[in-house]
Design a protein around this motif. Structure first.
Motif, mmCIF file in Angstrom:
data_model
loop_
_atom_site.group_PDB
_atom_site.id
_atom_site.type_symbol
_atom_site.label_atom_id
_atom_site.label_comp_id
_atom_site.label_asym_id
_atom_site.label_seq_id
_atom_site.Cartn_x
_atom_site.Cartn_y
_atom_site.Cartn_z
ATOM 1 N N ILE A 54 0.840 -1.205 0.000
ATOM 2 C CA ILE A 54 0.000 0.000 0.000
ATOM 3 C C ILE A 54 0.871 1.249 0.000
ATOM 4 O O ILE A 54 0.633 2.194 -0.773
ATOM 5 N N CYS A 55 1.881 1.283 0.864
ATOM 6 C CA CYS A 55 2.761 2.453 0.937
ATOM 7 C C CYS A 55 3.557 2.636 -0.343
ATOM 8 O O CYS A 55 3.792 3.769 -0.782
ATOM 9 N N ALA A 56 3.972 1.527 -0.951
ATOM 10 C CA ALA A 56 4.738 1.616 -2.195
ATOM 11 C C ALA A 56 3.915 2.288 -3.285
ATOM 12 O O ALA A 56 4.416 3.134 -4.030
ATOM 13 N N VAL A 57 2.647 1.922 -3.378
ATOM 14 C CA VAL A 57 1.767 2.523 -4.395
ATOM 15 C C VAL A 57 1.442 3.965 -4.021
ATOM 16 O O VAL A 57 1.414 4.856 -4.879
ATOM 17 N N TRP A 58 1.216 4.217 -2.733
ATOM 18 C CA TRP A 58 0.804 5.549 -2.289
ATOM 19 C C TRP A 58 1.919 6.572 -2.475
ATOM 20 O O TRP A 58 1.663 7.709 -2.871
ATOM 21 N N TRP A 59 3.164 6.192 -2.203
ATOM 22 C CA TRP A 59 4.275 7.146 -2.194
ATOM 23 C C TRP A 59 4.966 7.312 -3.542
ATOM 24 O O TRP A 59 5.849 8.151 -3.670
ATOM 25 N N ASN A 60 4.620 6.501 -4.518
ATOM 26 C CA ASN A 60 5.292 6.575 -5.817
ATOM 27 C C ASN A 60 4.300 6.971 -6.904
ATOM 28 O O ASN A 60 3.400 6.192 -7.246
ATOM 29 N N ASP A 61 4.465 8.180 -7.416
ATOM 30 C CA ASP A 61 3.580 8.645 -8.483
ATOM 31 C C ASP A 61 3.647 7.738 -9.707
ATOM 32 O O ASP A 61 2.676 7.614 -10.452
ATOM 33 N N HIS A 62 4.789 7.110 -9.906
ATOM 34 C CA HIS A 62 4.973 6.222 -11.048
ATOM 35 C C HIS A 62 4.032 5.021 -10.991
ATOM 36 O O HIS A 62 3.712 4.417 -12.028
ATOM 37 N N LEU A 63 3.567 4.683 -9.788
ATOM 38 C CA LEU A 63 2.684 3.529 -9.621
ATOM 39 C C LEU A 63 1.217 3.921 -9.493
ATOM 40 O O LEU A 63 0.383 3.076 -9.162
ATOM 41 N N HIS A 64 0.888 5.172 -9.761
ATOM 42 C CA HIS A 64 -0.509 5.597 -9.710
ATOM 43 C C HIS A 64 -1.205 5.252 -11.023
ATOM 44 O O HIS A 64 -1.673 6.118 -11.763
ATOM 45 N N THR A 65 -1.242 3.970 -11.313
ATOM 46 C CA THR A 65 -1.872 3.442 -12.514
ATOM 47 C C THR A 65 -2.959 2.460 -12.092
ATOM 48 O O THR A 65 -2.962 1.970 -10.942
ATOM 49 N N PRO A 66 -3.905 2.134 -12.980
ATOM 50 C CA PRO A 66 -5.004 1.236 -12.598
ATOM 51 C C PRO A 66 -4.546 -0.088 -12.004
ATOM 52 O O PRO A 66 -5.107 -0.542 -11.001
ATOM 53 N N MET A 67 -3.516 -0.707 -12.576
ATOM 54 C CA MET A 67 -3.069 -2.005 -12.075
ATOM 55 C C MET A 67 -2.622 -1.913 -10.619
ATOM 56 O O MET A 67 -2.986 -2.754 -9.787
ATOM 57 N N TYR A 68 -1.859 -0.883 -10.283
ATOM 58 C CA TYR A 68 -1.341 -0.765 -8.924
ATOM 59 C C TYR A 68 -2.379 -0.198 -7.958
ATOM 60 O O TYR A 68 -2.333 -0.484 -6.757
ATOM 61 N N ILE A 69 -3.316 0.581 -8.462
ATOM 62 C CA ILE A 69 -4.414 1.036 -7.603
ATOM 63 C C ILE A 69 -5.263 -0.156 -7.161
ATOM 64 O O ILE A 69 -5.644 -0.281 -5.992
ATOM 65 N N LEU A 70 -5.557 -1.048 -8.097
ATOM 66 C CA LEU A 70 -6.287 -2.269 -7.747
ATOM 67 C C LEU A 70 -5.475 -3.131 -6.788
ATOM 68 O O LEU A 70 -6.024 -3.717 -5.842
ATOM 69 N N LEU A 71 -4.166 -3.202 -6.999
ATOM 70 C CA LEU A 71 -3.304 -3.986 -6.121
ATOM 71 C C LEU A 71 -3.281 -3.411 -4.708
ATOM 72 O O LEU A 71 -3.320 -4.168 -3.723
ATOM 73 N N ALA A 72 -3.245 -2.091 -4.585
ATOM 74 C CA ALA A 72 -3.264 -1.460 -3.262
ATOM 75 C C ALA A 72 -4.588 -1.739 -2.549
ATOM 76 O O ALA A 72 -4.609 -2.024 -1.342
ATOM 77 N N ASN A 73 -5.693 -1.669 -3.288
ATOM 78 C CA ASN A 73 -6.993 -2.012 -2.707
ATOM 79 C C ASN A 73 -7.015 -3.464 -2.254
ATOM 80 O O ASN A 73 -7.550 -3.794 -1.187
ATOM 81 N N PHE A 74 -6.437 -4.321 -3.067
ATOM 82 C CA PHE A 74 -6.397 -5.746 -2.749
ATOM 83 C C PHE A 74 -5.584 -5.996 -1.475
ATOM 84 O O PHE A 74 -5.991 -6.791 -0.623
ATOM 85 N N SER A 75 -4.471 -5.311 -1.329
ATOM 86 C CA SER A 75 -3.655 -5.460 -0.121
ATOM 87 C C SER A 75 -4.388 -4.924 1.106
ATOM 88 O O SER A 75 -4.309 -5.510 2.193
ATOM 89 N N PHE A 76 -5.084 -3.807 0.947
ATOM 90 C CA PHE A 76 -5.891 -3.262 2.047
ATOM 91 C C PHE A 76 -6.971 -4.261 2.457
ATOM 92 O O PHE A 76 -7.233 -4.461 3.653
ATOM 93 N N LEU A 77 -7.592 -4.898 1.460
ATOM 94 C CA LEU A 77 -8.597 -5.924 1.736
ATOM 95 C C LEU A 77 -7.992 -7.099 2.490
ATOM 96 O O LEU A 77 -8.594 -7.620 3.439
ATOM 97 N N GLU A 78 -6.797 -7.521 2.094
ATOM 98 C CA GLU A 78 -6.159 -8.661 2.746
ATOM 99 C C GLU A 78 -5.879 -8.385 4.222
ATOM 100 O O GLU A 78 -5.957 -9.299 5.055
ATOM 101 N N ILE A 79 -5.533 -7.145 4.545
ATOM 102 C CA ILE A 79 -5.283 -6.788 5.947
ATOM 103 C C ILE A 79 -6.536 -7.025 6.787
ATOM 104 O O ILE A 79 -6.484 -7.625 7.864
ATOM 105 N N TRP A 80 -7.669 -6.565 6.294
ATOM 106 C CA TRP A 80 -8.902 -6.723 7.059
ATOM 107 C C TRP A 80 -9.451 -8.132 6.979
ATOM 108 O O TRP A 80 -10.127 -8.602 7.912
#
Length: 323
Positions: A54-80
């Motif tokens: 989540i932090c990797a996607v949040w802190w890197n503008d280069h990763l602000h793409t649909p694939m990594y946004i979905l991945l960050a959501n997926f990681s957030f889901l896995e935590i809960w």
């Protein structure tokens, strides 16, 4: 054994169940402490790994793409997802009663299976994203915009938490008058329905159909998407191009295989005759181990994530530590 329907009806009115006992993993105190230590470490590593994604996607503008946004959501889901079961399981390792209230049991049931359902939708969305990126590369920027990706992610959350309202309601309306011991470490629908004082074939059929439709529809969508992706990749003339395309999909396919393989064994195959211990192990795998494996799979197989984002996170942490 449940009481007869007549006696069950009388007991239901006079002495309804107010709490359940989660049997968990009955063993000696020393083994309980060992299991507590193991699952505590797994839980902490799972939180840290998914937070890194989540932090990797949040802190890197280069990763602000649909694939990594979905991945960050997926990681957030896995935590809960892992938090819905593991903390209660850890508490039961140190408890002598292992009890959970009636409403607490159904709240756990709802959140655990809602997040599991949300995971199937996110895996489908990620498969669709890879299909567009590889099979329709010219249309991808126009179709999968960041705004549309955010709407898809929101839709996954809303649909995931809406789908299991009916099964939870139907099972919660069954009469429970004892016994109240669930031979599991979480409130699973199968053991819960077995504790009902009266037979509920209609509820069992509805839940079975619901699970099968949900699992197979999303699984067929994902496999269809990746079948088209593999066909498109095999047409790429250069070996380097094929390797790059496969590397972007390999992590997704690994996660899909781990998750769907285990839930199909649990909820689609005939597990009613299997020992309870087998069902606990399978449930442990898809509810505890896959959230631990997912960040490892994505970080180790994804070159962009490994070489840029995660390195930046650990570099920042190292710099803070030296201050």
């Amino acid at each position: 054994m449940c009481p007869s329907p007549t006696l069950a009806s009388e007991n239901n009115h006079s002495d309804p169940v107010s709490e359940f006992i989660l049997l968990g993993f009955p063993c000696t105190w020393e083994v309980q402490i060992l299991l507590f230590s193991i699952f505590f470490v797994i839980y902490v590593l799972t939180l840290m790994g998914n937070l890194c994604i989540i932090c990797a996607v949040w802190w890197n503008d280069h990763l602000h793409t649909p694939m990594y946004i979905l991945l960050a959501n997926f990681s957030f889901l896995e935590i809960w997802y892992v938090t819905s079961t593991v903390p209660n399981m850890l508490a039961n390792f140190l408890s002598e009663t292992n009890s959970i209230s009636f409403y607490g049991c159904f709240i756990q049931f709802y959140f655990f299976f809602s997040m599991g359902t949300t995971e199937t939708f996110f895996l489908s969305a990620m498969a669709f994203d890879r299909y567009l990126a590889i099979c329709r590369p010219l249309h991808y920027p126009a179709v999968m915009t960041v705004q549309r990706c955010i709407r898809i992610g929101a839709g996954c959350w809303v649909c995931g938490f809406s789908c299991f309202l009916l099964p939870v309601y139907l099972i919660s309306q069954l009469p429970f008058c004892g016994p109240n011991t669930i031979d599991h470490f979480l409130c699973d629908p199968g053991p819960l329905m077995n504790l009902s004082c009266v037979a509920a074939p209609a509820t069992e059929i509805i839940c079975a159909i619901f699970n099968s439709v949900l699992i197979f529809s999303t699984f067929l969508f994902i496999t269809s998407s990746y079948t088209l992706v593999i066909r498109a990749v095999l047409r790429v003339p250069s070996a380097e191009g094929r390797h790059k395309a496969f590397s972007t999909c390999g992590s997704h396919l690994a996660v899909v295989s781990l998750f769907y393989g285990s839930i199909m064994v649990m909820y689609v195959s005939p597990t009613a005759g299997n020992p309870a211990g087998i069902q606990k192990i399978v449930t442990l795998f898809y509810s505890v181990m896959t959230p631990l494996f997912n960040p490892l799979i994505y970080s180790l197989r994804n070159k962009e994530m490994k070489q840029t984002a995660l390195r930046k996170i650990f570099g920042t942490a190292h710099g803070i530590h030296k201050m």
